[in-house]
Design a protein around this motif. Structure first.
Motif, short mmCIF file in Angstrom:
data_model
loop_
_atom_site.label_atom_id
_atom_site.label_comp_id
_atom_site.label_asym_id
_atom_site.label_seq_id
_atom_site.Cartn_x
_atom_site.Cartn_y
_atom_site.Cartn_z
N UNK A 244 9.94 11.28 5.59
CA UNK A 244 9.43 11.09 4.12
C UNK A 244 9.02 12.46 3.74
N UNK B 167 0.12 4.95 -1.53
CA UNK B 167 -0.27 5.93 -0.84
C UNK B 167 0.78 7.03 -0.84
N UNK B 168 1.98 6.49 -0.70
CA UNK B 168 2.99 7.55 -0.56
C UNK B 168 3.61 7.86 -2.22
N UNK B 169 3.73 6.64 -2.83
CA UNK B 169 4.00 6.71 -4.24
C UNK B 169 5.34 7.88 -4.42
N UNK B 170 6.44 7.25 -3.90
CA UNK B 170 7.80 7.90 -4.02
C UNK B 170 8.89 6.88 -3.48
N UNK C 241 0.80 -1.29 0.03
CA UNK C 241 -0.11 0.03 -0.13
C UNK C 241 0.87 1.18 -0.08
N UNK C 242 2.01 1.06 0.59
CA UNK C 242 3.09 2.38 0.70
C UNK C 242 2.98 2.67 -0.78
#
Lengths: 112, 229
Positions: free
Chosen positions: B77, B50-53, B46-47
């Protein structure tokens, strides 16, 4: 780390990242970024990235190991040279790993 | 979607294709590293959406593996992703005139790779029609690839033995990223001070040393910048 903290990291880390992306596209779209902010932002990647890397290379079991038996340090230094020459992230990762594996295989044979 | 918007969307996808070759292994490595750091597969996967980086996900993985406090991970982050403010400011003139809905969604897709590629194209062709669809094509191509490669990595991660030292890929990733970021005296000072301070401050609890060292590095670089200007 427990599951609640992991969810917190996901949600707040994701939200924070999204707001940074949205910042000048929507939130501050009518403002121009001040010069000092631009100058600070370009210092963030070198400071953060090297703060992550250097302890990984130098510190072994909690103490600084500045010696030839620190295989990660040697592999890292060689990978840094490759990074400088190629400027390619994938080539650097791949060659750094191969160098580390070779060292891990060879060094125990020569140093007993 | 009509013919001209569809063709702009597909053009965005096509222009990003060569970059995907580099993104795939990166997502794979992240997935493997995250699972090996003890992050459960669901959250590790999911990271990526959700973060997509990539770089922030690697930094978080590293900190979680070292037992950092959640606040420190979140703060890191955000610090790692501060560069997106620059991307946001740079691409913003090309998003002028889009609806709030488009701006809200396209901002989510603003990554290093999508930014670098689209902004180059927009500058070459300032009057390009349907920039929103073009950016959407590029952003979605990257998004789908990142999710898929992470999923494979997360699935494969559990099968990789520890003596392969795959955690070293994280250090190598940041090493490769830090080299092009050092461009002059002030960025070099930021890197040296940040790195040395991180080694000296490694004993600080909850990985607070990393954040402190990064701030010291930025301050030192800024000092040099002001001094030499």
């Amino acid at each position: 780390m427990d599951s609640l903290n992991l969810w917190l990291i996901l949600i707040l880390g994701g939200l924070g990242t999204y707001l940074l992306r949205l910042s000048f596209i929507l939130i501050f779209q009518h403002f121009k970024m001040p010069d000092f902010m631009e100058r600070i932002l370009r210092l963030v990647p070198p400071a953060v990235f090297s703060a992550i890397v250097l302890p990984e290379l130098l510190v072994c079991d909690g103490s600084v190991q500045f010696s030839v038996t620190n295989l990660r340090l040697i592999a890292g230094l060689l990978a840094a040279v490759i990074a400088l020459k190629t400027r390619n992230v994938l080539v650097t990762i791949a060659s750094g790993m191969v160098i580390l594996w070779l060292l891990q295989y060879l060094v125990p044979i020569f140093i007993r | 979607m009509n013919t001209s918007t569809r063709s702009q969307f597909l053009r965005g996808v096509r222009d990003l294709l060569p970059i995907l070759l580099g993104v795939m292994p990166f997502g794979l490595i992240y997935g493997i590293a995250a699972v090996n750091a003890g992050i459960p597969p669901l959250q590790a996967f999911l990271m990526s959406s959700v973060v997509f980086s990539g770089s922030a996900q690697f930094a978080a993985t590293q900190l979680i593996a070292n037992g950092a406090l959640a606040t420190v991970v979140i703060f890191s982050i955000i610090v790692v992703n501060l560069r997106h403010v620059m991307y946001s400011a740079t691409i913003s003139p090309h998003f002028k005139g889009m609806t709030i809905g488009w701006k809200t969604f396209l901002s989510y897709l603003l990554t290093d790779e999508a930014f670098a590629m689209t902004v180059t194209r927009f500058n070459e062709e300032p009057e390009m029609p349907h920039k929103n669809w073009y950016f959407l094509g590029a952003g979605m191509a990257l998004w789908v690839t990142w999710q898929a490669s992470t999923a494979v990595g997360v699935f494969a991660g559990g099968q990789v033995p520890a003596n392969w030292s795959l955690d070293f890929t994280i250090a190598l990733t940041f090493l490769a990223l830090s080299v092009p970021s050092i461009r002059d005296r002030s960025t070099a000072v930021a890197a040296v001070v940040g790195g040395v301070a991180a080694v000296l401050l490694r004993g600080m609890p909850f990985q607070l040393g990393l954040v402190t060292a990064a701030i010291l590095g930025i301050a030192a670089g800024y000092g040099v910048d002001r001094w030499t200007r």
